[in-house]
Scaffold this active site. Structure first.
Site, PDB file in Angstrom:
ATOM      1  N   ALA A 194      40.462 -23.978-129.059  1.00  0.00           N
ATOM      2  CA  ALA A 194      40.086 -25.147-128.265  1.00  0.00           C
ATOM      3  C   ALA A 194      38.611 -25.466-128.491  1.00  0.00           C
ATOM      4  CB  ALA A 194      40.357 -24.884-126.786  1.00  0.00           C
ATOM      5  N   SER A 227      39.240 -19.984-126.936  1.00  0.00           N
ATOM      6  CA  SER A 227      38.118 -20.917-126.882  1.00  0.00           C
ATOM      7  C   SER A 227      37.262 -20.776-128.124  1.00  0.00           C
ATOM      8  CB  SER A 227      37.250 -20.636-125.651  1.00  0.00           C
ATOM      9  OG  SER A 227      36.429 -19.488-125.860  1.00  0.00           O
ATOM     10  N   ASP A 228      36.595 -21.871-128.507  1.00  0.00           N
ATOM     11  CA  ASP A 228      35.497 -21.739-129.453  1.00  0.00           C
ATOM     12  C   ASP A 228      34.435 -20.877-128.785  1.00  0.00           C
ATOM     13  OD1 ASP A 228      33.846 -22.011-131.649  1.00  0.00           O
ATOM     14  OD2 ASP A 228      34.010 -24.191-131.737  1.00  0.00           O
ATOM     15  N   TRP A 229      33.589 -20.284-129.586  1.00  0.00           N
ATOM     16  CA  TRP A 229      32.635 -19.295-129.076  1.00  0.00           C
ATOM     17  C   TRP A 229      31.602 -19.971-128.162  1.00  0.00           C
ATOM     18  CZ3 TRP A 229      36.415 -17.460-131.268  1.00  0.00           C
ATOM     19  CH2 TRP A 229      36.550 -16.137-131.701  1.00  0.00           C
ATOM     20  N   GLY A 230      31.728 -19.711-126.862  1.00  0.00           N
ATOM     21  CA  GLY A 230      30.825 -20.291-125.872  1.00  0.00           C
ATOM     22  C   GLY A 230      31.290 -21.637-125.339  1.00  0.00           C
TER      23      GLY A 230
END
Length: 732
Positions: A194, A227-230
């Site tokens: 995402a 999730s994408d990182w962060g």
């Protein structure tokens, strides 16, 4: 692995932990129950393997094969080749103990300024979907999962962590969701990533319309969403609305999260669904464990083949191929100590070895070399050295393009022009030696207008990966025949591009104002001149398309079969990409002038002919109808277009496609006569009325139909009942 049994035995704490990473590169398992964790790594062009338990002084990364960037892979127009790229990367993942590869990138290309375009396949959603599907199938055939990214509408780097992409439903479905839909249905990526951004106001990681309604319910996806990182804005909202795993770790479990479960804000059913998805991934990893021997030399040779097929010959006045043994001037540091073989950011990997084009060219010719520039700038001394090399050469090959400062993850480009220093160098070299070939290294479209007059040939060599040197040399000297095609349009100037003035947005919102008219759909529909069109690519061979035959006997089953012959009419072995586009002759909604629906790459011996067969299905003729909330076909005439680029159409065939889909709302009496006679259903009613009354005068054809009816009522002395009956008949 018995997922339901494990689920029953897990504590609340273990379930909550599983919804986050254990560190930057691992998903949680359940050690107490013998459930292992999952190791992930970047990247889409070759794995970036972070060594575990690294001691001081030891390298942090393991070596891997660095393949061409995604835009170059798409330029091969060879799905089977890209499937094998995925397979090789998957084998390297498995060798290094990696379970999931964080790729491929499958976003669209609204603007050539987007900094991460090199990591995405194409401006065309169908080509992107085909390439992504093939890559995923290849990787996952080795027992390694993929993470298709970035879901969804993440077409820029500027403000990417909070920007809201405002996209209408039809555009979202036809352009941006289509590649993901194709891959989910045909390849089932084990994970989907995402995106950072908001989609129509809602963050990608907490967007139930995207993550639940479309991905899970409509497409039937059963993998995990990470999730994408962060990217997570609110963990509780993300869990409630479709996200399985938050990265990176270590993700802490706080009282707010525990309370959300205890108070049923997050139901146990929802929590168990997420954990079940995570366990299913672990099960897939464990059930498909395979062992591969690592042969980086063999993989490097294969990467060289891919690079060769990705090279696009943009322009050639006959100077290419070069003759072996000539005195060749090679100019540009991209050929030597500054080889541009990959973009920056998450696609970076430690290449096993990096070929230098300069060294490969020395096998073919008597080479003299000059650096020519330092990054984006040249100087009087560098220019003087380059001109001296050019004067004493029979022909010159000059390497130019975008620098790492210009094109990388994390920021967007500010221009599509080549660096000033590179352009000046090209212009000055051409003055002393007009036999100039320019080789471009870039990850996305650049403007070539400034160098056209100075160059006799232009070769698009992308970021070709670490095995690019020999591939470029082989193309230049004719050992290999170029067969690459542009996966994106090269515009004349930035002002012509689809999203100009709507990229990268204002404040916290970017409006996808261009709608479905992206890439060549925009240029071709508006008949704008371009430098080089989508699908363009020259060859040292010549090909002819003949004998187009369309078989519509299976139309009742929703299928059209198209046959066409392609012949290599030259005396040289070569490859060509036959591209099939559809054109809707007349439609209620705005449509692109043409849309790519099928393609085939073929390699032919001299004078060889092959018959290609394409099967079109009902969905190919459909567009997303917002009132119906589904893809639908508007009945009418279509044209099948066969060619070798979006602007080089060789053969056409018209056909009528029937449909019962009511894609257009019925006209009301508030619409004029002129519109009523455009559509068969309404026209039949009007013809019946005219037969009983008279033809309208010209001034009666443009106002709302109800005005003409009012006139007719008095002319023909209709009673109130007759008048109401006529209105009712027209309105139903």
């Amino acid at each position: 692995m018995d997922i339901e049994s494990i689920l029953i035995k897990m504590t609340l704490e273990e379930k909550l932990l599983m919804l986050g990473g254990s560190d930057g590169w691992h998903f949680y398992g359940v050690e107490r129950l013998g459930v292992p964790g999952v190791r992930v790594c970047d990247g889409p062009h070759g794995i970036r393997v972070h060594r575990e338990n690294v001691k001081e002084g030891e390298p942090e990364l393991d070596p891997a094969t660095n393949f061409p960037c995604a835009s170059a892979m798409a330029a091969t127009f060879n799905p089977e080749l890209i499937r094998n790229v995925g397979r090789v990367i998957g084998e390297e993942c498995r060798h290094y103990g990696v379970d999931v590869l964080l790729g491929p990138g499958s976003n669209g290309k609204r603007s050539p300024l987007a900094g991460r375009n090199f990591e995405y396949y194409s401006e065309d959603p169908y080509l992107t979907g085909v390439m992504a599907t093939s890559f995923i199938q290849g990787v996952q055939s080795t027992g390694v999962g993929t993470s298709m990214k970035h879901f969804i509408a993440n077409e820029q780097e500027t403000s990417r962590l909070f920007i809201s992409s405002k996209v209408d439903e039809r555009t979202m479905r036809e352009i941006y969701l289509l590649p993901f839909e194709m891959a989910v249905k045909e390849a089932n990526p084990w994970t989907i990533m995402a995106s950072y951004n908001r989609i129509n106001g809602k963050y990608g990681c907490e967007n139930p319309e995207i993550l639940i309604d479309i991905l899970r319910k409509e497409w039937g996806y059963d993998g995990i969403v990470v999730s994408d990182w962060g990217a997570v804005n609110d963990k509780i909202e993300s869990i409630k609305h479709g996200l399985d795993i938050q990265m990176p770790g270590k993700v802490e479990i706080d009282d707010r999260l525990r309370n959300a479960v205890e108070k049923q804000e997050i139901t146990m059913e929802t929590l168990d669904d997420h954990v079940r998805n995570c366990l299913r991934l672990i099960q897939r990893v464990q059930d498909n464990k395979k062992t591969y021997a690592l042969d980086l030399d063999k993989n490097h040779a294969f990467a060289q083949q891919v690079a060769g097929e990705a090279i696009v010959l943009l322009k050639n006045d006959g100077i290419l191929p070069l003759e072996p043994g000539i005195k060749l001037g090679v100019i540009g540091r991209f050929a030597d100590d500054k080889v541009r073989y990959n973009g920056g950011g998450s696609s970076y990997c430690l290449a096993y070895k990096v070929e230098k084009p300069l060294e490969a060219l020395r096998y073919y010719a008597d080479v003299s070399y000059a650096g020519g520039y330092d990054e984006e700038e040249t100087s009087d001394d560098l220019l003087r050295e380059a001109l001296e090399v050019a004067k004493n050469a029979d022909k010159v090959v000059l390497f130019a393009g975008t620098t790492s400062r210009m094109e990388s993850e994390g920021y967007d480009r500010w221009t599509i022009e080549l660096p000033d220093g590179h352009r000046r160098l090209i212009e000055e070299v051409a003055k002393v030696n007009p036999n100039l070939v320019v080789v471009l290294n870039n990850g996305a479209a650049v403007a070539t207008r400034a160098i056209e007059a100075s160059s006799r040939a232009i070769v698009e060599a992308w970021f070709l990966g670490s095995a690019s040197g020999q591939a470029i040399a082989d193309i230049l000297f004719g050992k290999a025949n170029p067969s690459g095609k542009l996966s994106e349009t090269f515009p004349i100037q930035i002002e012509h591009t689809p999203a100009y003035l709507n990229f990268p947005g204002i404040k916290d919102e970017v409006v996808y104002q261009e709608g479905i008219l992206t890439g060549y759909r925009h240029y071709d529909t508006r008949e704008l001149p371009v430098a080089y069109p989508f699908g363009h690519g020259l060859s040292y061979s010549t090909f002819a398309l003949t004998n187009l035959h369309v078989d519509d006997r299976y139309l009742s089953d929703g299928k059209i079969v198209v046959h066409v012959d392609i012949t290599n009419v030259s005396d040289r072995f070569g490859g060509e990409v036959v591209q099939l586009y559809l054109h809707d002759e007349e439609s209620y909604e705005v449509k692109a002038k043409k849309e790519l629906k099928r393609f085939a790459k073929v390699f032919l011996q001299p004078q060889e002919t092959r018959t290609l067969t394409f099967i079109l299905e009902q969905r190919d003729f459909a567009y997303y109808c917002e009132p119906l909330h589904r893809f639908a076909v508007e009945e009418g005439k279509f044209s099948i277009l066969l060619g070798t680029s979006s602007r080089d159409i060789r053969l056409t065939h018209g056909l009528f496609i029937p449909s019962t889909d009511l894609v257009r709302p019925p006209l009301t009496l508030d619409f004029p006569y002129n519109m009523w006679i455009k559509y068969p259903t309404e026209k039949a009613k009007i013809d019946e009325l005219v037969a009983k009354t008279r033809m309208p005068h010209w001034w009666e054809t443009e106002p709302p139909l109800k005005r003409w009816l009012h006139v007719l009522r008095h002319e023909f002395n209709w009673s109130d009942a007759e008048y109401e009956e006529i209105k009712q008949r027209l309105s139903t």
